[in-house]
Design a protein around this motif. Structure first.
Motif, PDB file in Angstrom:
ATOM      1  N   UNK A  49      15.307  23.206  38.568  1.00  0.00           N
ATOM      2  CA  UNK A  49      16.713  23.449  38.874  1.00  0.00           C
ATOM      3  C   UNK A  49      17.538  22.170  38.713  1.00  0.00           C
ATOM      4  N   UNK A  50      16.991  21.048  39.155  1.00  0.00           N
ATOM      5  CA  UNK A  50      17.698  19.771  39.044  1.00  0.00           C
ATOM      6  C   UNK A  50      17.890  19.390  37.570  1.00  0.00           C
ATOM      7  N   UNK A  51      16.832  19.508  36.785  1.00  0.00           N
ATOM      8  CA  UNK A  51      16.932  19.192  35.358  1.00  0.00           C
ATOM      9  C   UNK A  51      17.878  20.145  34.644  1.00  0.00           C
ATOM     10  N   UNK A  52      17.816  21.434  34.993  1.00  0.00           N
ATOM     11  CA  UNK A  52      18.735  22.415  34.399  1.00  0.00           C
ATOM     12  C   UNK A  52      20.192  22.050  34.691  1.00  0.00           C
ATOM     13  N   UNK A  53      20.463  21.608  35.916  1.00  0.00           N
ATOM     14  CA  UNK A  53      21.832  21.236  36.284  1.00  0.00           C
ATOM     15  C   UNK A  53      22.308  20.041  35.463  1.00  0.00           C
ATOM     16  N   UNK A  54      21.442  19.062  35.253  1.00  0.00           N
ATOM     17  CA  UNK A  54      21.798  17.899  34.444  1.00  0.00           C
ATOM     18  C   UNK A  54      22.106  18.324  33.013  1.00  0.00           C
ATOM     19  N   UNK A  55      21.233  19.120  32.434  1.00  0.00           N
ATOM     20  CA  UNK A  55      21.422  19.540  31.043  1.00  0.00           C
ATOM     21  C   UNK A  55      22.651  20.426  30.875  1.00  0.00           C
ATOM     22  N   UNK A  56      22.952  21.255  31.879  1.00  0.00           N
ATOM     23  CA  UNK A  56      24.157  22.084  31.813  1.00  0.00           C
ATOM     24  C   UNK A  56      25.412  21.225  31.796  1.00  0.00           C
ATOM     25  N   UNK A  57      25.365  20.094  32.505  1.00  0.00           N
ATOM     26  CA  UNK A  57      26.497  19.177  32.482  1.00  0.00           C
ATOM     27  C   UNK A  57      26.777  18.727  31.056  1.00  0.00           C
ATOM     28  N   UNK A  58      25.735  18.400  30.322  1.00  0.00           N
ATOM     29  CA  UNK A  58      25.907  17.965  28.940  1.00  0.00           C
ATOM     30  C   UNK A  58      26.346  19.129  28.052  1.00  0.00           C
ATOM     31  N   UNK A  59      25.769  20.298  28.265  1.00  0.00           N
ATOM     32  CA  UNK A  59      26.067  21.458  27.424  1.00  0.00           C
ATOM     33  C   UNK A  59      27.494  21.960  27.598  1.00  0.00           C
TER      34      UNK A  59
END
Length: 69
Positions: A49-59
Motif C-alpha cells: 500500500x505504501x509503495x502503491x501510494x508513492x507510485x500513484x503520486x508519480x502517475x
C-alpha cells in the motif's frame, strides 16, 4: 542526461515555497528529450500500500520545476 539528487529536489521544493510534506523521489533522471524518470531506492521493506501510494503520486503528474545546468 542529468541526475538530480533528493537533496537538490528538496532544496528546489522549499525554494519554490512548497510545503514540507509530501513524497519526493530519491533522485530524478532527466533525459535529453526532457522526460523525467523518478528513481526510488528502498533499503527497507515497505508495504504494498505504501509503495502503491508513492507510485500513484508519480502517475498523477508529479511536476517539479527542475532547472538542469
Amino acid at each position: 542526461m542529468a541526475w538530480i539528487s533528493e537533496r537538490k529536489l528538496k532544496h528546489d521544493k522549499y525554494k519554490l515555497g512548497v510545503g514540507q510534506h509530501g513524497h519526493l523521489p530519491d533522485a530524478v533522471l532527466v533525459c535529453p528529450d526532457g522526460k523525467q524518470i523518478a528513481v526510488e531506492v528502498e533499503l527497507s521493506c515497505k508495504s504494498k500500500q505504501h509503495l502503491d501510494a508513492i507510485l500513484k503520486t508519480y502517475a498523477t503528474g508529479l511536476v517539479l520545476c527542475i532547472e538542469v545546468k
